[in-house]
Design an enzyme around this catalytic site. Structure first.
Site, PDB file in Angstrom:
ATOM      1  N   ASP A 111      -0.419   4.826   0.755  1.00 35.75           N
ATOM      2  CA  ASP A 111      -0.317   6.133   1.800  1.00 35.75           C
ATOM      3  C   ASP A 111      -0.539   5.845   2.942  1.00 35.75           C
ATOM      4  O   ASP A 111      -1.183   4.441   3.901  1.00 35.75           O
ATOM      5  CB  ASP A 111      -1.690   6.974   0.916  1.00 35.75           C
TER       6      ASP A 111
ATOM      7  N   ASP B  32       1.214  -1.384   0.293  1.00 37.83           N
ATOM      8  CA  ASP B  32       0.092  -0.532   0.057  1.00 37.83           C
ATOM      9  C   ASP B  32       1.080   1.270  -0.278  1.00 37.83           C
ATOM     10  O   ASP B  32       2.237   1.366   0.330  1.00 37.83           O
ATOM     11  CB  ASP B  32      -0.907   0.114   0.850  1.00 37.83           C
TER      12      ASP B  32
END
Length: 231
Positions: free
Chosen positions: A9, A7
């Site tokens: 953010d 991922d």
């Protein structure tokens, strides 16, 4: 051969590129400050709570792209990278990605944030495979709409599997599959891989990771902290 997914953010980045892009546009006077401050905060709170309507959010997030020429947007993004993103790329995150690449893993960043915002960030990490929400284009100009399935929640699995198929691969081709994420919104994909890793996790993900004995890792330090396993 191993598959490693990240991922972006609040995982590889010490912050949220989606939220910060909107704030950057506000500071540049390119969107209505009062409206966008309120809507940006509202959508971010919904994301944290797990109640985000991804299509309503994308209508908000992608609209400014349609108002500007691509050349102007790319110049703005270069400033955004220097001023906002580069300080959010921690040494520990860079080292972790570098280690997986050096080990010969197939590495991809999987993010709900749109590919215009995240493409240069993935390249800055040295990652050539990006699975992101795709902003629709027509004749090289953004339309303000999303194309295909957003890479959000269970949509991340769909998009990862489509990408694997495009490479002639499947989950079973890999000795180990790993996904690093900070968010409970990523539980579908975390539960799909063999080695889920909670990175500086939100409280819901931390609780889930503790219950299931997942690794918990921090990238907010100079070097990755020791991985912790819980019974």
């Amino acid at each position: 051969m191993n598959l490693t997914l990240f991922d972006l953010d609040n995982t590889l980045l010490a912050g949220d590129s989606d939220f910060e892009w909107a704030q950057f546009l506000i500071r540049r006077g390119l969107v209505d400050a009062e409206l966008y401050e309120a809507k940006n905060a509202e959508f971010y709170a919904q994301y944290q709570a797990g109640t985000l309507d991804i299509h309503a959010f994308l209508d908000f997030q992608l609209a400014p792209l349609a108002r500007h020429e691509r050349r102007e947007l790319e110049a703005l993004h270069a400033e955004f990278m220097r001023e906002v993103i580069e300080p959010m790329m921690t040494p520990a995150a860079k080292a972790l990605v570098r280690d997986h690449l050096a080990a010969g893993d197939v590495v991809a960043i999987v993010t709900a944030t749109n590919a215009f915002v995240t493409g240069p960030i993935a390249r800055a990490f040295g990652v050539c495979h990006l699975i992101a929400t795709i902003p629709e284009q027509r004749d090289g100009r953004f339309t303000g709409r999303c194309r295909g399935t957003p890479a959000f929640q269970a949509g991340k699995i769909e998009r990862v599997e489509s990408w694997l198929e495009s490479l002639g691969l499947w989950w079973t081709n890999f000795s180990c599959t790993t996904f690093y994420s900070d968010s409970h919104n990523d539980l579908p994909l975390l539960e799909r891989v063999a080695e889920p890793v909670a990175v500086d996790p939100d409280e819901r993900l931390r609780s889930h990771a503790l219950r299931h004995g997942w690794r918990i890792l921090s990238l907010r330090q100079a070097e990755p902290s020791s991985v912790t396993r819980h019974p």
